[in-house]
Write an enzyme that holds these catalytic residues in place. Sequence first.
Site, PDB file in Angstrom:
ATOM      1  N   SER A   9     -14.358  36.763   6.940  1.00  0.00           N
ATOM      2  CA  SER A   9     -14.856  38.112   6.481  1.00  0.00           C
ATOM      3  C   SER A   9     -14.512  37.768   4.989  1.00  0.00           C
ATOM      4  CB  SER A   9     -13.853  38.823   7.410  1.00  0.00           C
ATOM      5  OG  SER A   9     -14.095  40.206   7.026  1.00  0.00           O
ATOM      6  N   HIS A  10     -15.442  38.908   4.679  1.00  0.00           N
ATOM      7  CA  HIS A  10     -15.210  39.166   3.080  1.00  0.00           C
ATOM      8  C   HIS A  10     -13.502  40.619   3.336  1.00  0.00           C
ATOM      9  CE1 HIS A  10     -19.485  38.903   2.924  1.00  0.00           C
ATOM     10  NE2 HIS A  10     -19.305  38.656   1.429  1.00  0.00           N
ATOM     11  N   SER A  11     -13.259  40.756   4.070  1.00  0.00           N
ATOM     12  CA  SER A  11     -11.957  41.304   3.675  1.00  0.00           C
ATOM     13  C   SER A  11     -10.489  40.621   4.530  1.00  0.00           C
ATOM     14  CB  SER A  11     -11.853  42.940   4.459  1.00  0.00           C
ATOM     15  OG  SER A  11     -10.694  42.845   4.279  1.00  0.00           O
ATOM     16  N   ASP A  70     -19.138  37.535   9.273  1.00  0.00           N
ATOM     17  CA  ASP A  70     -19.440  38.790   9.240  1.00  0.00           C
ATOM     18  C   ASP A  70     -20.585  39.230   7.956  1.00  0.00           C
ATOM     19  OD1 ASP A  70     -18.248  38.586   6.431  1.00  0.00           O
ATOM     20  OD2 ASP A  70     -16.457  40.120   6.451  1.00  0.00           O
ATOM     21  N   SER A  73     -23.318  36.694   2.362  1.00  0.00           N
ATOM     22  CA  SER A  73     -22.673  35.365   1.375  1.00  0.00           C
ATOM     23  C   SER A  73     -21.721  35.000   2.251  1.00  0.00           C
ATOM     24  CB  SER A  73     -22.093  36.463   0.380  1.00  0.00           C
ATOM     25  OG  SER A  73     -21.197  37.271   1.005  1.00  0.00           O
TER      26      SER A  73
END
Length: 247
Positions: A9-11, A70, A73
């Site tokens: 995930s980006h987070s 997600d 990217s």
Amino acid sequence: MSVGLVIVSHSEKIAVGVVELAAQMAPDVVIVAAGGTDDGDGVRIGTSFERVRAGIEEAMGDDGVVVLTDLGSAVMTAETVLEFLEPEVRAAVRLAEAAIVEGAVAAAVQSQGGAPLEEVLRAAEGAVVSLSPQELQPFVSGAATGHGEGGAPGGTASPAGSQVSGSFTLPNRMGLHARPAAVLAAALLELDAEVTLNGVDATSVMLLMSLGLGQGERASVEASGPDAQRALDVVRESVESGFGEPS
């Protein structure tokens, strides 16, 4: 061993949260969070080649790894990592096209049940995103809401014994929420039987959760196959015990 999972995930917090949720359903599965950037401050949004690579390495066992991502990217980062893996390692990794939360839960339950790599991948990619039974037509029958007429309480069997059915009232306060749905689906996966509960595949944790069955509602079960009676007994025992939760 079981198929490992990597959550990209980006987070960083989202990845950790998804791992925490999925691990509740599958305590024996290696699920690794690979979220956020290299600095590891938990604040910056982005993805990290090294974190994904290390996550695959940590999750890899004899049965392979499924990677869930997600946003776009994150997919690109995961694909880049796969390009740099040794061929024999790359052959045991699958990048799922799936909703990260629903897919992770479904894949974790499938892996917990001992399913091979391709089945775990299919579970992730086939996970239901919507939790509204009305939106799941025609995959959920008209009886799926649990308010219609069910089978006979206690269960009945056909003369041949290959088909059985029963209807049971949920006594626990939270009903068929995530944890009991996962426990029930995992137990049924181990049996040689086709089982539906209120019209949906009872080995799918996401479809069971989609029913939204609460306390006092009916779970109508139909099972067929060599282990049909055992499958019905598993559902009966699980429901009558309240899934180990307070009523």
